[in-house]
Design a protein around this motif. Structure first.
Motif, mmCIF file in Angstrom:
data_model
loop_
_atom_site.group_PDB
_atom_site.id
_atom_site.type_symbol
_atom_site.label_atom_id
_atom_site.label_comp_id
_atom_site.label_asym_id
_atom_site.label_seq_id
_atom_site.Cartn_x
_atom_site.Cartn_y
_atom_site.Cartn_z
ATOM 1 N N GLY A 1 0.814 -1.211 0.000
ATOM 2 C CA GLY A 1 0.000 0.000 0.000
ATOM 3 C C GLY A 1 0.845 1.257 0.000
ATOM 4 N N ILE A 2 1.897 1.272 0.839
ATOM 5 C CA ILE A 2 2.769 2.439 0.903
ATOM 6 C C ILE A 2 3.479 2.645 -0.430
ATOM 7 N N GLY A 3 3.936 1.541 -1.046
ATOM 8 C CA GLY A 3 4.651 1.632 -2.316
ATOM 9 C C GLY A 3 3.787 2.215 -3.423
ATOM 10 N N LEU A 4 2.532 1.799 -3.488
ATOM 11 C CA LEU A 4 1.637 2.354 -4.507
ATOM 12 C C LEU A 4 1.397 3.838 -4.241
ATOM 13 N N ALA A 5 1.185 4.181 -2.961
ATOM 14 C CA ALA A 5 0.953 5.577 -2.628
ATOM 15 C C ALA A 5 2.160 6.441 -2.972
ATOM 16 N N GLU A 6 3.355 5.887 -2.829
ATOM 17 C CA GLU A 6 4.567 6.642 -3.157
ATOM 18 C C GLU A 6 4.759 6.741 -4.663
ATOM 19 N N ARG A 7 4.628 5.631 -5.364
ATOM 20 C CA ARG A 7 4.942 5.607 -6.798
ATOM 21 C C ARG A 7 3.860 6.265 -7.647
ATOM 22 N N PRO B 1 -6.282 5.961 -1.285
ATOM 23 C CA PRO B 1 -5.960 7.324 -1.731
ATOM 24 C C PRO B 1 -4.837 7.341 -2.759
ATOM 25 N N GLY B 2 -3.919 6.376 -2.680
ATOM 26 C CA GLY B 2 -2.833 6.326 -3.657
ATOM 27 C C GLY B 2 -3.335 6.116 -5.060
ATOM 28 N N ILE B 3 -4.244 5.159 -5.218
ATOM 29 C CA ILE B 3 -4.759 4.884 -6.559
ATOM 30 C C ILE B 3 -5.725 5.989 -6.999
ATOM 31 N N SER B 4 -6.446 6.584 -6.047
ATOM 32 C CA SER B 4 -7.335 7.699 -6.392
ATOM 33 C C SER B 4 -6.527 8.886 -6.900
ATOM 34 N N TYR B 5 -5.438 9.179 -6.222
ATOM 35 C CA TYR B 5 -4.570 10.270 -6.660
ATOM 36 C C TYR B 5 -3.972 9.960 -8.029
ATOM 37 N N GLY B 6 -3.488 8.725 -8.197
ATOM 38 C CA GLY B 6 -2.863 8.351 -9.467
ATOM 39 C C GLY B 6 -3.808 8.474 -10.643
ATOM 40 N N ILE B 7 -5.047 8.042 -10.449
ATOM 41 C CA ILE B 7 -6.037 8.147 -11.528
ATOM 42 C C ILE B 7 -6.343 9.612 -11.817
ATOM 43 N N ALA C 1 -0.026 -2.769 -11.381
ATOM 44 C CA ALA C 1 0.794 -3.969 -11.229
ATOM 45 C C ALA C 1 2.281 -3.635 -11.313
ATOM 46 N N ARG C 2 2.641 -2.715 -12.205
ATOM 47 C CA ARG C 2 4.044 -2.329 -12.352
ATOM 48 C C ARG C 2 4.549 -1.651 -11.068
ATOM 49 N N MET C 3 3.742 -0.782 -10.492
ATOM 50 C CA MET C 3 4.150 -0.094 -9.271
ATOM 51 C C MET C 3 4.283 -1.066 -8.102
ATOM 52 N N LEU C 4 3.348 -1.991 -7.992
ATOM 53 C CA LEU C 4 3.419 -2.973 -6.917
ATOM 54 C C LEU C 4 4.629 -3.884 -7.097
ATOM 55 N N MET D 1 7.884 -4.437 -4.511
ATOM 56 C CA MET D 1 8.369 -5.726 -4.017
ATOM 57 C C MET D 1 9.830 -5.945 -4.390
ATOM 58 N N ALA D 2 10.216 -5.506 -5.590
ATOM 59 C CA ALA D 2 11.613 -5.655 -6.006
ATOM 60 C C ALA D 2 12.532 -4.864 -5.079
ATOM 61 N N GLY D 3 12.084 -3.706 -4.654
ATOM 62 C CA GLY D 3 12.893 -2.899 -3.747
ATOM 63 C C GLY D 3 13.042 -3.522 -2.363
ATOM 64 N N LEU D 4 12.154 -4.474 -2.027
ATOM 65 C CA LEU D 4 12.224 -5.135 -0.731
ATOM 66 C C LEU D 4 13.071 -6.397 -0.766
ATOM 67 N N GLY D 5 13.721 -6.665 -1.905
ATOM 68 C CA GLY D 5 14.536 -7.867 -2.039
ATOM 69 C C GLY D 5 15.564 -8.024 -0.936
ATOM 70 N N PRO D 6 16.386 -6.997 -0.635
ATOM 71 C CA PRO D 6 17.371 -7.145 0.446
ATOM 72 C C PRO D 6 16.731 -7.465 1.792
ATOM 73 N N TYR D 7 15.572 -6.876 2.058
ATOM 74 C CA TYR D 7 14.891 -7.171 3.319
ATOM 75 C C TYR D 7 14.459 -8.630 3.380
ATOM 76 N N ILE D 8 13.937 -9.166 2.283
ATOM 77 C CA ILE D 8 13.461 -10.549 2.271
ATOM 78 C C ILE D 8 14.611 -11.514 2.518
ATOM 79 N N VAL D 9 15.770 -11.242 1.910
ATOM 80 C CA VAL D 9 16.938 -12.102 2.121
ATOM 81 C C VAL D 9 17.347 -12.088 3.594
#
Length: 536
Positions: free
Chosen positions: A121-127, A339-345, A357-360, A364-372
């Motif tokens: 949710g935070i990632g979509l709101a940011e991107r 609100p993130g998707i409302s703003y984006g639209i 889907a691209r933003m989400l 997730m790709a940015g969280l790769g180091p955390y997952i490891v």
């Protein structure tokens, strides 16, 4: 570009240089810590150490008495003392456990799901551009001199939403400071101090209050089976702590942390990638914020309605806490996503489901180091738990402290110091207290210390060292945020950044507790300071 703002509490900001930084204690800690292996490697090494230590404990028959007072007595008059024993991870059963639980340890690692769900949710709101636009607007509303105390207070109050503050607030605080022309590391440090070092403090009753009260009552019943501990027993002290720690965090940030940060906001911005959202005109941005604000308001009304109406999905009690508390992370996901998707639209940064889907996916790709890191952290924590070494260390240390013949006040402070040290080994507040309460609550009752006061001392000690222990599972989140702005940083950077908070919070909070005792103030409704060992 927003002009650089002065530090709030007129501290001498000489502009840190490399020579001063390297000659300071914190600079040495940072350099030494950054020479350590990657956190994932550290957790792997820690797991290997636990495996070997568990075998040594079994080989040499190390055991620790679970209770040292009020033990049950056999008919012959001999005390029946239960002992804790280690479980070897090098035995056939231990190796089988390691192999069979490797996946389960990872997928059941609590911070993993919290982070991944909330960050979607935070990632979509940011991107989509919503969070950057909102923060640019907020920065104009927050008084220049009050940014740091607002961030620290928000961090402390976030414990209402359990551990969600660890996930939600650091990236927001970093962006706020960056927008203000200040180092985002100062924002991360200030909010982490509030969320973690001030975890137990709050102006309201939070989920930690009933959890600890139940464990305290179980310990008190060893001495007095009819003793009851109120959920509100620490409320007044924690309200005062919230105010004191907010001011303390403000001072530490302004006087110790922010002056030594070696980079200005423009330098940090230049070293990072370009924004993942397309800038829009002020008029379009204002319209987007209005639409996003309306959608968020509607979502909040719906959530509140579902909480207060009897029979609604979020009304009533869940498995451990009220349903809405247990659903905090999913609710946070929705309250950022909507609100993130409302703003984006509205501003056309989101034009189709493919953009979402691209933003989400990028989030997730940015969280790769955390997952490891989370994978190896989960193996270490669960192996430590399975071996029984964590409980034995906490129990053995607690009994050694209790056997020392010292005055009551010093005994209480000794317990606080023990909890601070134990917190470096066992991160979970409830897990530590589950071991410590049955020992220390009844022990201290016999010297006149109330169970509620023991609980307060535990809460202080359990909080202040959260920000410097690598075993805090949320430390990984902070490290990832720091690495986002300063490449090459490691655990040493985070520990050096947070050590002033840990030391000053420990001192100030302990002084507050001492003043409270000297003034003989109740800790909260139903929370006295003393216990009469002769009372029925």
């Amino acid at each position: 570009m927003t002009p650089h703002r002065k530090s709030e509490i007129h501290a001498p900001r000489t502009g840190p240089n490399r020579t001063n930084n390297e000659s300071s204690l914190l600079g040495w800690i940072e350099r030494t810590g950054n020479r350590l292996p990657d956190p994932a490697t550290l957790f792997l090494i820690g797991t290997l150490v636990v495996i070997v230590a568990s075998q040594l404990a079994v080989t040499f028959h190390w055991s620790v008495a679970k209770q040292s007072i009020a033990d049950p007595v056999a008919p012959g008059g001999q005390a029946l003392v239960e002992h804790l024993h280690a479980t070897s991870l090098l035995s056939a059963d231990g190796i089988w456990w390691l192999l069979s639980h490797l996946i389960e340890n990872f997928i059941t690692f609590p911070p993993l799901a919290i982070v991944l769900v909330a960050m979607l949710g935070i990632g979509l709101a940011e991107r989509s551009g919503f969070l950057p636009a909102l923060l640019r607007h907020l920065i104009t509303l927050v008084p220049e001199r009050l940014l740091t105390p607002c961030v620290v207070l928000l961090g402390i109050m976030s414990s209402i939403a359990l551990d969600a503050g660890y996930v939600v607030l650091p990236p927001i605080a970093a962006a706020l400071y960056l927008a203000a022309g200040r180092s985002p590391l100062a924002g991360i440090a200030a909010v982490f101090a509030g969320v973690s070092a001030g975890f137990s403090a709050n102006l309201f009753i939070t989920a930690i209050d009933p959890l600890l009260a139940g464990l305290t009552q179980a310990g008190a019943e060893v001495i007095n089976p009819s003793y009851r501990v109120a959920v509100t027993a620490n409320w007044w002290f924690m309200m005062a702590s919230t105010i004191v720690l907010t001011l303390t965090g403000w001072a530490v940030t302004a006087w110790f942390v922010e002056p030594r940060l070696p980079q200005t906001a423009p330098e940090i911005r230049a070293r990072n990638e370009s924004p993942s959202y397309a800038p829009v005109s002020p008029a379009i941005e204002a319209r987007g914020l209005s639409i996003a604000g309306l959608s968020l308001t509607i979502a909040l009304i719906i959530v509140v309605t579902l909480i207060v109406i009897p029979g609604a999905p979020l009304h009533g009690e869940g498995k451990h806490f009220p349903r809405w508390v247990e659903a905090t992370v999913p609710l946070l996901f929705l309250l950022f996503f909507i609100p993130g998707i409302s703003y984006g639209i509205s501003v056309r940064t989101v034009q189709s489901d493919k953009d979402v889907a691209r933003m989400l996916g990028a989030t997730m790709a940015g969280l790769g180091p955390y997952i490891v890191m989370a994978f190896f952290a989960a193996q270490f924590i669960e192996s430590f738990k399975y071996s029984g070494l964590g409980g034995m260390l906490a129990m053995g240390g607690g009994q050694a402290l209790a056997e020392a013949h010292v005055p009551t006040t010093l005994l209480l402070y000794g317990f606080l110091l023990l909890v601070m040290g134990t917190n470096l080994l066992i991160g979970s507040a409830s897990a530590k207290y589950a071991f410590l309460a049955p020992v220390f609550v009844p022990m201290f009752m016999q010297v006149g210390i109330s169970p509620e006061l023991t609980q307060v001392a535990y809460r202080v000690g359990d909080s202040v060292t959260n920000v410097i222990t690598p075993l805090n599972p949320y430390m990984i989140i902070i490290l990832v945020q720091v690495q986002k702005y300063v490449r090459g940083s490691g655990l040493g950077t985070v520990v050096a950044l947070m050590l002033p908070y840990a030391l000053v919070f420990a001192f100030i909070w302990s002084v507050l507790l001492g003043v409270w005792l000297a003034m003989d103030l109740p800790l909260g409704p139903g929370g006295g300071l003393t216990y009469n060992p002769t009372q029925p």
